[in-house]
Design a protein around this motif. Structure first.
Motif, PDB file in Angstrom:
ATOM      1  N   ALA A  77       0.811  -1.223   0.000  1.00  0.00           N
ATOM      2  CA  ALA A  77       0.000   0.000   0.000  1.00  0.00           C
ATOM      3  C   ALA A  77       0.839   1.265   0.000  1.00  0.00           C
ATOM      4  CB  ALA A  77      -0.929   0.009   1.221  1.00  0.00           C
ATOM      5  N   ALA A  78       2.127   1.149   0.376  1.00  0.00           N
ATOM      6  CA  ALA A  78       2.983   2.337   0.447  1.00  0.00           C
ATOM      7  C   ALA A  78       4.436   1.906   0.350  1.00  0.00           C
ATOM      8  CB  ALA A  78       2.739   3.085   1.761  1.00  0.00           C
ATOM      9  N   PRO A  79       5.318   2.822  -0.087  1.00  0.00           N
ATOM     10  CA  PRO A  79       6.750   2.496  -0.143  1.00  0.00           C
ATOM     11  C   PRO A  79       7.309   2.253   1.262  1.00  0.00           C
ATOM     12  CG  PRO A  79       6.236   4.495  -1.395  1.00  0.00           C
ATOM     13  CD  PRO A  79       5.026   4.166  -0.594  1.00  0.00           C
ATOM     14  N   SER A  80       8.489   1.620   1.318  1.00  0.00           N
ATOM     15  CA  SER A  80       9.151   1.370   2.591  1.00  0.00           C
ATOM     16  C   SER A  80       9.466   2.695   3.285  1.00  0.00           C
ATOM     17  CB  SER A  80      10.440   0.585   2.365  1.00  0.00           C
ATOM     18  OG  SER A  80      11.083   0.322   3.586  1.00  0.00           O
ATOM     19  N   GLN A  81       9.196   2.758   4.597  1.00  0.00           N
ATOM     20  CA  GLN A  81       9.382   3.996   5.348  1.00  0.00           C
ATOM     21  C   GLN A  81       9.513   3.657   6.829  1.00  0.00           C
ATOM     22  OE1 GLN A  81       5.192   5.673   4.740  1.00  0.00           O
ATOM     23  NE2 GLN A  81       5.270   5.555   6.976  1.00  0.00           N
ATOM     24  N   VAL A  82       9.794   4.668   7.644  1.00  0.00           N
ATOM     25  CA  VAL A  82       9.717   4.506   9.093  1.00  0.00           C
ATOM     26  C   VAL A  82       8.278   4.158   9.436  1.00  0.00           C
ATOM     27  CG1 VAL A  82       9.829   5.699  11.313  1.00  0.00           C
ATOM     28  CG2 VAL A  82      11.606   6.091   9.593  1.00  0.00           C
TER      29      VAL A  82
ATOM     30  N   ARG B 199       3.977  -8.376  18.680  1.00  0.00           N
ATOM     31  CA  ARG B 199       3.612  -8.984  17.402  1.00  0.00           C
ATOM     32  C   ARG B 199       3.438  -7.904  16.326  1.00  0.00           C
ATOM     33  NH1 ARG B 199       1.367 -14.234  17.418  1.00  0.00           N
ATOM     34  NH2 ARG B 199       2.397 -15.430  19.061  1.00  0.00           N
ATOM     35  N   ALA B 200       2.841  -6.794  16.704  1.00  0.00           N
ATOM     36  CA  ALA B 200       2.649  -5.712  15.739  1.00  0.00           C
ATOM     37  C   ALA B 200       3.981  -5.199  15.219  1.00  0.00           C
ATOM     38  CB  ALA B 200       1.862  -4.570  16.390  1.00  0.00           C
ATOM     39  N   ILE B 201       4.916  -4.969  16.141  1.00  0.00           N
ATOM     40  CA  ILE B 201       6.220  -4.425  15.755  1.00  0.00           C
ATOM     41  C   ILE B 201       7.036  -5.434  14.946  1.00  0.00           C
ATOM     42  CG2 ILE B 201       8.446  -3.614  16.639  1.00  0.00           C
ATOM     43  CD1 ILE B 201       6.913  -2.383  19.006  1.00  0.00           C
ATOM     44  N   PHE B 202       7.064  -6.660  15.402  1.00  0.00           N
ATOM     45  CA  PHE B 202       7.958  -7.656  14.802  1.00  0.00           C
ATOM     46  C   PHE B 202       7.428  -8.240  13.489  1.00  0.00           C
ATOM     47  CE2 PHE B 202      10.009  -7.379  18.796  1.00  0.00           C
ATOM     48  CZ  PHE B 202      11.256  -7.961  18.699  1.00  0.00           C
ATOM     49  N   SER B 203       6.125  -8.357  13.361  1.00  0.00           N
ATOM     50  CA  SER B 203       5.628  -9.120  12.213  1.00  0.00           C
ATOM     51  C   SER B 203       4.576  -8.417  11.361  1.00  0.00           C
ATOM     52  CB  SER B 203       5.056 -10.458  12.698  1.00  0.00           C
ATOM     53  OG  SER B 203       3.949 -10.245  13.557  1.00  0.00           O
ATOM     54  N   ARG B 204       4.071  -7.231  11.764  1.00  0.00           N
ATOM     55  CA  ARG B 204       2.981  -6.623  11.008  1.00  0.00           C
ATOM     56  C   ARG B 204       3.334  -5.290  10.357  1.00  0.00           C
ATOM     57  NH1 ARG B 204       0.476 -11.019   9.804  1.00  0.00           N
ATOM     58  NH2 ARG B 204      -0.428 -12.115  11.576  1.00  0.00           N
ATOM     59  N   VAL B 205       4.487  -4.722  10.705  1.00  0.00           N
ATOM     60  CA  VAL B 205       4.881  -3.464  10.069  1.00  0.00           C
ATOM     61  C   VAL B 205       6.283  -3.592   9.499  1.00  0.00           C
ATOM     62  CG1 VAL B 205       3.401  -2.079  11.588  1.00  0.00           C
ATOM     63  CG2 VAL B 205       5.806  -2.432  12.202  1.00  0.00           C
ATOM     64  N   ASP B 206       6.604  -2.698   8.607  1.00  0.00           N
ATOM     65  CA  ASP B 206       7.930  -2.646   7.984  1.00  0.00           C
ATOM     66  C   ASP B 206       8.945  -2.179   9.034  1.00  0.00           C
ATOM     67  OD1 ASP B 206      10.140  -2.262   6.403  1.00  0.00           O
ATOM     68  OD2 ASP B 206       9.278  -0.628   5.214  1.00  0.00           O
ATOM     69  N   THR B 207       9.975  -2.972   9.274  1.00  0.00           N
ATOM     70  CA  THR B 207      10.984  -2.623  10.285  1.00  0.00           C
ATOM     71  C   THR B 207      12.291  -2.129   9.674  1.00  0.00           C
ATOM     72  OG1 THR B 207      11.809  -4.898  10.358  1.00  0.00           O
ATOM     73  CG2 THR B 207      10.040  -4.309  11.899  1.00  0.00           C
ATOM     74  N   SER B 208      12.376  -2.116   8.353  1.00  0.00           N
ATOM     75  CA  SER B 208      13.657  -1.856   7.694  1.00  0.00           C
ATOM     76  C   SER B 208      14.175  -0.437   7.927  1.00  0.00           C
ATOM     77  CB  SER B 208      13.548  -2.125   6.188  1.00  0.00           C
ATOM     78  OG  SER B 208      12.593  -1.241   5.603  1.00  0.00           O
ATOM     79  N   LYS B 209      13.282   0.534   8.073  1.00  0.00           N
ATOM     80  CA  LYS B 209      13.707   1.933   8.255  1.00  0.00           C
ATOM     81  C   LYS B 209      13.564   2.400   9.709  1.00  0.00           C
ATOM     82  CE  LYS B 209      14.460   2.428   3.838  1.00  0.00           C
ATOM     83  NZ  LYS B 209      13.611   3.250   2.960  1.00  0.00           N
TER      84      LYS B 209
END
Length: 585
Positions: A43-48, A90-100
């Motif tokens: 739905a959106a580019p990789s971001q914080v 669970r939300a932090i580790f597996s449901r959102v982008d963590t790369s940035k």
């Protein structure tokens, strides 16, 4: 507040409410097991990633703020209770982008701070780049009472969500997003007030629970029914004055958390706690804006009003003021606040261009005022017409108590007052300046009074009929000037009846004012005799007693009242027409 709910099972309520967000925003997915709403990866580019949440019952916060340009994830607890640390993990580790990196935004309540904080520490231990901002904007809790706990977080939190979300979407680093979020938290103050506590679905109503009295308001009530700073008997202007003092009075050392001057750019957020109508919130917004400028010289550069963070169906509102200081990240508060987003809960849609280049033109004067209406050419004696009309209107006014009584039985009780208001308005005009001999132009002024003084269904029907009557007169005019005759009136009335039929299906027998109007028009056209026409109207009115309604509010009211009284509208019209006939003898 009412303890009645459509869904009384709180677990089902939270689950189904969360699920609904995925129906209203295709960008969002729902992890039902952990009650996490999150932004779909495509739905959106990789971001914080911006993660927030808390107890349910504050909708549209937090779940409906998930979407591009706002939150990346929201974790829902049960009603008014923090989600667990495991849910947040669970939300932090597996449901959102963590790369940035991940920024967690949480309101200052012990359970939320501990559970979200524990998840943040787990993330850091796993070498994820993760930071947290705790929002405490409620000045209802002063320094002395807040102590080490500090202020509660309330509606000002959504300003962090929007600003940090927009900055993250622009590609900013976690360091800058964290910095901006903390700056907003440090420069926001809020205060709420409520007329009542709320009832949580699934909980038994507490016998003897201390409730606010009819004329009381609680200032500073928390969004979970927590006690406020004080209770008072106050009208809205006095209440708003007190709330603004809590926010801005620098002499109140217990609450002077933010120093705002008239030279500062500010954002004003008026938030509905859930149970205030949109109409009333508009009145509240105007009161706040006017007092801010009048008493503090503050003219907010952004004014946002709506439902952002509720307390279920709380009968209250909150005021938040954000000092739009420099964020130090290359983008301004206003730029980020105005940035587009796709989240169902964010309801501020005015663009930066509109705010900065405010349109200023109005249409205070212009065409369409009715001043171009042409005479019909049919003349009458305005003094004689005014006397006859006055007599008829006096008879109608005298009948108002009976009309009101009838309408109380079969309607909502306002028919008599509406007719009387219109009658008195017409009298005021014709007894003051009416010397117009042209029948249509004379009628135009009467129509203007009717349109401005009579509301509701009957007002609309009379306005349509009278406008069509004036048109019927003009249709028959062939230039020149001549005395009007009963035949001319009869033909114009017939035209008006045909026009009225385009807008209402009412016919004689439907128990409406048409039961008196139609016989009058038919008899006048057939005989040219006003007395006989008025008698037909009276008989039509009387025939409605015992007649079951097919149209109008009486259809919904039900009961057997229609058997005892005539239709109020038909009766009022018949009285007017009888008075007119008597005056023209």
């Amino acid at each position: 507040m009412s303890s009645k709910h459509f869904i009384n099972d709180p677990t089902k309520l939270v689950d189904t409410a969360c699920k609904s967000i995925t129906y209203t925003n295709p960008n969002v997915a729902f992890d039902a097991e952990n009650k996490v709403l999150y932004l779909r990866p495509d739905a959106a580019p990789s971001q914080v990633s911006i993660v927030s949440g808390g107890g349910s019952g504050h909708e549209p916060s937090f779940g409906a703020f998930v979407g591009p340009g706002l939150l990346s994830g929201a974790v829902a607890g049960t009603i008014f209770a923090s989600p667990s640390a495991e849910q947040v993990r669970r939300a932090i580790f597996s449901r959102v982008d963590t790369s940035k990196g991940i920024l967690v935004v949480v309101m200052n309540y012990t359970g939320d701070v501990l559970n979200f904080g524990m998840a943040v520490e787990k993330a850091k231990a796993a070498q994820l780049n993760c930071e947290m901002v705790v929002m405490g904007d409620d000045v209802g809790v002063g320094r002395e009472k807040g102590g080490k706990v500090g202020r509660r977080g309330i509606a000002g939190t959504v300003l962090i969500h929007k600003i940090a979300g927009a900055l993250a979407a622009s590609g900013a680093s976690l360091k800058d997003v964290h910095k901006a979020a903390q700056t907003v938290a440090d420069n926001t103050v809020s205060i709420g007030s409520s007329l009542s506590h709320v009832h949580v679905p699934g909980r038994a109503a507490v016998e003897g629970e201390e409730e606010l009295k009819q004329d009381e308001v609680e200032i500073g009530m928390g969004i979970h029914n927590e006690a406020g700073a004080s209770r008072a008997k106050a009208d809205l202007p006095t209440l708003v004055k007190t709330m603004l003092e809590y926010l801005l009075d620098q002499n109140d050392k217990d609450r002077a958390f933010l120093n705002v001057s008239s030279s500062d750019e500010t954002v004003l957020l008026i938030n509905n706690l859930g149970g205030v109508s949109v109409l009333e919130l508009g009145g509240i917004t105007t009161e706040v804006v006017v007092q801010l400028e009048k008493d503090y010289g503050i003219k907010p550069v952004r004014i946002i009003a709506g439902t952002f963070m509720t307390s279920l169906n709380g009968l209250g509102f909150s005021i938040s003021i954000l000092k739009a200081t420099d964020l130090g990240v290359g983008k301004s508060v206003l730029e980020l606040l105005d940035a587009p987003s796709e989240a169902a809960g964010w309801a501020a849609a005015i663009s930066t261009k509109t705010w900065s280049q405010k349109p200023s033109q109005t249409r205070d004067t212009g065409a369409g005022t009715g001043g171009d209406n042409k005479p019909c050419g049919f003349q009458f004696d305005p003094k004689h017409a005014t006397k006859a009309l006055n007599d008829a209107l006096n008879r109608l006014i005298k009948a108002e108590p009976d009309i009101t009584r009838y309408d109380t039985v079969v309607g909502d009780g306002d028919c008599g007052i509406g007719l009387k208001r219109g009658a008195e308005g017409i009298q005021k005009y014709i007894n003051g300046t009416s010397e117009q001999p042209d029948a249509a132009l004379y009628l135009d002024k009467v129509i203007e009074i009717v349109e401005n003084t009579m509301d509701g269904t009957s007002g609309a029907l009379y306005a349509i009929f009278l406008n069509a009557l004036a048109w019927g007169l003009r249709q028959q005019g062939n230039g020149g000037s001549k005395q009007i005759t009963p035949d001319v009136w009869a033909n114009a009335l017939n035209t008006a009846m045909e026009s009225l039929a385009k807008y209402t299906p009412a016919k004689p027998g439907d128990r409406t004012l048409v039961d008196a109007l139609a016989p009058f028009v038919e008899q006048l056209k057939a005989t040219g005799d006003v007395q006989k026409a008025a008698q037909a109207a009276d008989e039509g009115s009387k025939s409605t007693k015992g007649m079951k309604a097919s149209l109008g509010r009486t259809v919904y009211v039900g009961g057997s009242g229609f058997e005892e009284v005539p239709d109020p509208g038909a009766y009022g019209l018949a009285e007017f027409l009888s008075g007119l006939a008597d005056a023209l003898k």
